[in-house]
Scaffold this active site. Sequence first.
Site, mmCIF file in Angstrom:
data_model
loop_
_atom_site.group_PDB
_atom_site.id
_atom_site.type_symbol
_atom_site.label_atom_id
_atom_site.label_comp_id
_atom_site.label_asym_id
_atom_site.label_seq_id
_atom_site.Cartn_x
_atom_site.Cartn_y
_atom_site.Cartn_z
ATOM 1 N N GLU A 57 0.840 -1.193 0.000
ATOM 2 C CA GLU A 57 0.000 0.000 0.000
ATOM 3 C C GLU A 57 0.877 1.246 0.000
ATOM 4 O O GLU A 57 1.989 1.229 0.535
ATOM 5 C CB GLU A 57 -0.922 -0.003 1.224
ATOM 6 C CG GLU A 57 -1.889 -1.186 1.240
ATOM 7 C CD GLU A 57 -2.775 -1.208 2.477
ATOM 8 O OE1 GLU A 57 -2.598 -0.329 3.353
ATOM 9 O OE2 GLU A 57 -3.648 -2.100 2.567
ATOM 10 N N HIS A 117 -7.926 1.199 2.307
ATOM 11 C CA HIS A 117 -7.740 0.747 3.691
ATOM 12 C C HIS A 117 -8.498 1.651 4.667
ATOM 13 O O HIS A 117 -7.933 2.165 5.642
ATOM 14 C CB HIS A 117 -6.251 0.729 4.046
ATOM 15 C CG HIS A 117 -5.923 -0.208 5.178
ATOM 16 N ND1 HIS A 117 -4.704 -0.830 5.303
ATOM 17 C CD2 HIS A 117 -6.644 -0.621 6.249
ATOM 18 C CE1 HIS A 117 -4.683 -1.577 6.395
ATOM 19 N NE2 HIS A 117 -5.871 -1.463 6.991
#
EC number: 1.1.1.95
Length: 410
Positions: A269, A292
């Site tokens: 990420e 997220h």
Amino acid sequence: MAKVSLEKDKIKFLLVEGVHQKALESLRAAGYTNIEFHKGALDDEQLKESIRDAHFIGLRSRTHLTEDVINAAEKLVAIGCFCIGTNQVDLDAAAKRGIPVFNAPFSNTRSVAELVIGELLLLLRGVPEANAKAHRGVWNKLAAGSFEARGKKLGIIGYGHIGTQLGILAESLGMYVYFYDIENKLPLGNATQVQHLSDLLNMSDVVSLHVPENPSTKNMMGAKEISLMKPGSLLINASRGTVVDIPALCDALASKHLAGAAIDVFPTEPATNSDPFTSPLCEFDNVLLTPHIGGSTQEAQENIGLEVAGKLIKYSDNGSTLSAVNFPEVSLPLHGGRRLMHIHENRPGVLTALNKIFAEQGVNIAAQYLQTSAQMGYVVIDIEADEDVAEKALQAMKAIPGTIRARLLY
């Protein structure tokens, strides 16, 4: 209470990644005013510099406390993860230094469960694909491939706090709830536990993942497992990014074996919001991609701020380690005398050596608390003695073989 060994305004808290203001309010209300606050994450060099003289650090999921960073923190006493997970912290390295790590495993439970319910409803109705096409000027009004949630089967993998909340919410929509867990769990409502993962995958219209990140869950949803899913079913992952084999998921979407997916977590990420995000899943209109944000609600962040700050305050004030993830758990009352703490390797003879120190000095132990894990022991000793005697005892405690850390709390 006796005078603390270090005045509260000299105890430094380093808070990064914009932890909720409620955390700062709690710390200040408890007398901790020496707070260094950063809205974003720090790079490694900035982190090492800021943490060097910090006694406590509070972080979220982007900051990685490696062994190298932890060893640079010469005064570090405890770590607070203002989130569910602790995989961003080298727990073993922290334990070796006698540093407990606290988190908030349940504070964002409702937020994650609600996000999954929202994604589930959107996917069943085919909204992601219809929305993407409408943005491109395509009017695609169809009932085909659009379904109600009522009467559908939801398969939950991992029936913990989030899984159970999700099951309750799904039942209120009229869904049939099934779950798979490596442990036998008491079902809530009318949920049914399934003994084999393959059976759950075969029967479910929607599969939602709620498992921790560990070696046994890495790519647990690979090509084989996805092929066992019901044709035309949906996959949702709001747990950990390593749980789903992304190329295998792409293949299942491209072949139309799966009708859609919702992914909130990814194997890698972006470190900051300004960094670009790339994923092979971006090419699919029938996939919901979110950055997220499962626990990213105002309510969840406020609850997390209060919970983790409270745990750090308790540890600093009286040595309580209840719910520490890498440390023996002890819940302690306040004591009016002196309190010493001793963290040591879990080996025979340490407690005897500790008690001998006080016996030889003629000091009566008012209370003693011991808890151990496989590798570590944590002893808290309350005594009635003046500061000089307590300081002398502390130096003797530090000299005991196997000592990791010893300190005079107050």
